[in-house]
Write an enzyme that holds these catalytic residues in place. Sequence first.
Site, PDB file in Angstrom:
ATOM      1  N   LYS A 216       1.083  -1.121  -0.073  1.00 50.21           N
ATOM      2  CA  LYS A 216      -0.175   0.088  -0.047  1.00 50.21           C
ATOM      3  C   LYS A 216       0.788   1.328   0.075  1.00 50.21           C
ATOM      4  O   LYS A 216       1.483   1.587   0.925  1.00 50.21           O
ATOM      5  CB  LYS A 216      -0.816   0.172   1.110  1.00 50.21           C
ATOM      6  CG  LYS A 216      -2.012   0.735   0.961  1.00 50.21           C
ATOM      7  CD  LYS A 216      -2.455   1.757   1.931  1.00 50.21           C
ATOM      8  CE  LYS A 216      -1.640   3.027   2.581  1.00 50.21           C
ATOM      9  NZ  LYS A 216      -1.545   4.170   1.566  1.00 50.21           N
ATOM     10  N   GLU A 297       9.369   1.644  11.283  1.00 48.47           N
ATOM     11  CA  GLU A 297      10.145   2.469  11.704  1.00 48.47           C
ATOM     12  C   GLU A 297       9.357   3.939  11.524  1.00 48.47           C
ATOM     13  O   GLU A 297       8.734   4.240  10.631  1.00 48.47           O
ATOM     14  CB  GLU A 297      11.176   2.649  10.472  1.00 48.47           C
ATOM     15  CG  GLU A 297      12.200   1.237  10.465  1.00 48.47           C
ATOM     16  CD  GLU A 297      12.752   0.913  11.951  1.00 48.47           C
ATOM     17  OE1 GLU A 297      13.087   1.856  12.719  1.00 48.47           O
ATOM     18  OE2 GLU A 297      12.657  -0.269  11.926  1.00 48.47           O
ATOM     19  N   CYS A 331      12.854  11.588   8.620  1.00 46.67           N
ATOM     20  CA  CYS A 331      12.722  11.185   9.774  1.00 46.67           C
ATOM     21  C   CYS A 331      13.678  11.458  10.453  1.00 46.67           C
ATOM     22  O   CYS A 331      13.579  11.737  11.675  1.00 46.67           O
ATOM     23  CB  CYS A 331      12.258   9.538   9.700  1.00 46.67           C
ATOM     24  SG  CYS A 331      13.617   8.730   8.647  1.00 46.67           S
TER      25      CYS A 331
END
Length: 544
Positions: A216, A297, A331
């Site tokens: 997805k 993560e 991130c």
Amino acid sequence: MPTFSPSGVRQLPPTLNEPIRSYAPGTLERAALQARLAQMEQERPDIPVVVGGREIRSGATVQATSPHKHQHVTATWHQATPDDVRAAIESGRASWREWSEWTWEQRASVFLKAADLLAGPWRDTINAATMLGQSKNVYQAEIDAACEMADFFRFNAAFARELYSEQPVSGPGMWNQSEYRALEGFVYAITPFNFTAIGGNLAGAPAMMGNVVLWKPAATAMLSAWYTLQLLHEAGLPPGVINFLPGDPVMISDLALNHPELAGVHFTGSTGVFNQIWKTVGGNMGSYRSYPRIVGETGGKDFMLAHPSADVEAFCVGVIRGAFEYQGQKCSACSRIYVPASIWPQVKARLTAMIAEITMGDVNDFRNFMGAVIDERAFDRIAGYLADAKANATILAGGGADKRTGWFVQPTLVETKDPGYRLLCEEIFGPVVTAYVYDDAKWTETLALIDRTSPYALTGAVFAQDRTALAEAHAALRHSAGNFYVNDKCTGAVVGQQPFGGGRASGTNDKAGSKLNLTRWVSARTIKETFVPPRDFRYPHMAG
Ligand code: NAD
């Protein structure tokens, strides 16, 4: 398919990081990429759901746009229906039997070929899609979409070989073996918008280990995800091994996570979404065939700390690149800095001067250092933090945002005197960095402060020339970051060189692009064969 299992202990081609191209003015690579960008701006692919190699167009479409030019449509994509999701799970089951029995060399060769296609004929396409669809400048696209994705595919092949060659010892008269089987069922890969390579890796790593995957992709990275899927198919990935499900994340996740055949979740994204996924899986225990592997993560609140002995110029350059490259949407992006009072005047002057030089705009203009943030939701969220900073802290540079043509947020430096201020604690995911100035005498206390200020523990950096200070920082910040940098910025991990991932609220720290990650996608079978079995049930101590 007849199983082709040639004899021989295979070596892989040399596993090297893909060299980064410069795209400097006058280079051939620049001209080629600019031509592909111009061509892609005229295209508008009609992206389907892909199940078992079959393209399905539901008709329920969404338009993907360029963040830096939000009126420009880059693609139209079809949303998966609940029936498509069910069909994808069934198709995966059908493909699993064959794919999971391919030899590892056959599977690895698909990904090695994909890496070479990516480094060669597909390079401009995947980079251009990442630039237009996710607003990365050329360098950010190159290090992500071309280089990191090729690195993931090549290094994972090498790590897989290393894992498969780990075998138990055998006592006399027996042969012990480990067989690293694919998981029974399917792996559900849910990918974020911010790295094209993460899309390829979250779907690709479990597939390389023999699993089938429901992928997805993120709505805001659809163009590059679509090209990534086509690249893998061109490299020889059989239909049905990775089924492609663009669409409503809640509906798709509901069907995938509640399915008894769920064998694993490979997620990268925000902490809140991951927690929700874990809860759903936890709530279903007892209804799965196996215990699903959960790898996620997630977010970060990454710090850069200067000691009074720090090289000021190196620290400031690190902060600018760490905080503002890709608009702070990594991130690992630096979003809080800690600076001693003795060097703060120089640091402040250098940072504000460099910020004034940052160029921002359409990524088609290669002179730009920054593009736009990903979408209106992100823009509004970041604008909210800027408004908070205006009211409750001091904005030293930037602070503006403009959404007329694209989702543009200025690179912003904030100063606060409150070490618990929310801009020092919460993930913003935008080009905003907040400074806290500490008393030089409070080095030890500042280390403790950094460790307790946010729930995350992804990346962090310390700058110092003083070795004793570095040793103290190493120890005090041991659990504050999964990727810890010394005299370097807190972003830019390279596959094979700095395995990436964090602990605490930043994820399960299974280190993407390493053997640790691959171990999660196999279920080992131990095989013991005894050559001459005993023929008497009695033991010697029973004699007499
Ligand atoms: P996100 O959590 O919004 O989305 C990630 C994926 O989850 C997308 O595919 C999205 O469609 C899907 N999703 C959204 N809501 C869902 C739901 N309710 N159920 C199931 N799936 C759902 O994250 P994003 O904005 O795409 O990415 C940014 C986040 O990712 C940041 O928090 C960043 O720190 C994190 N990130 C972490 C790493 C790492 O290695 N630690 C790497 C990249 C990004």
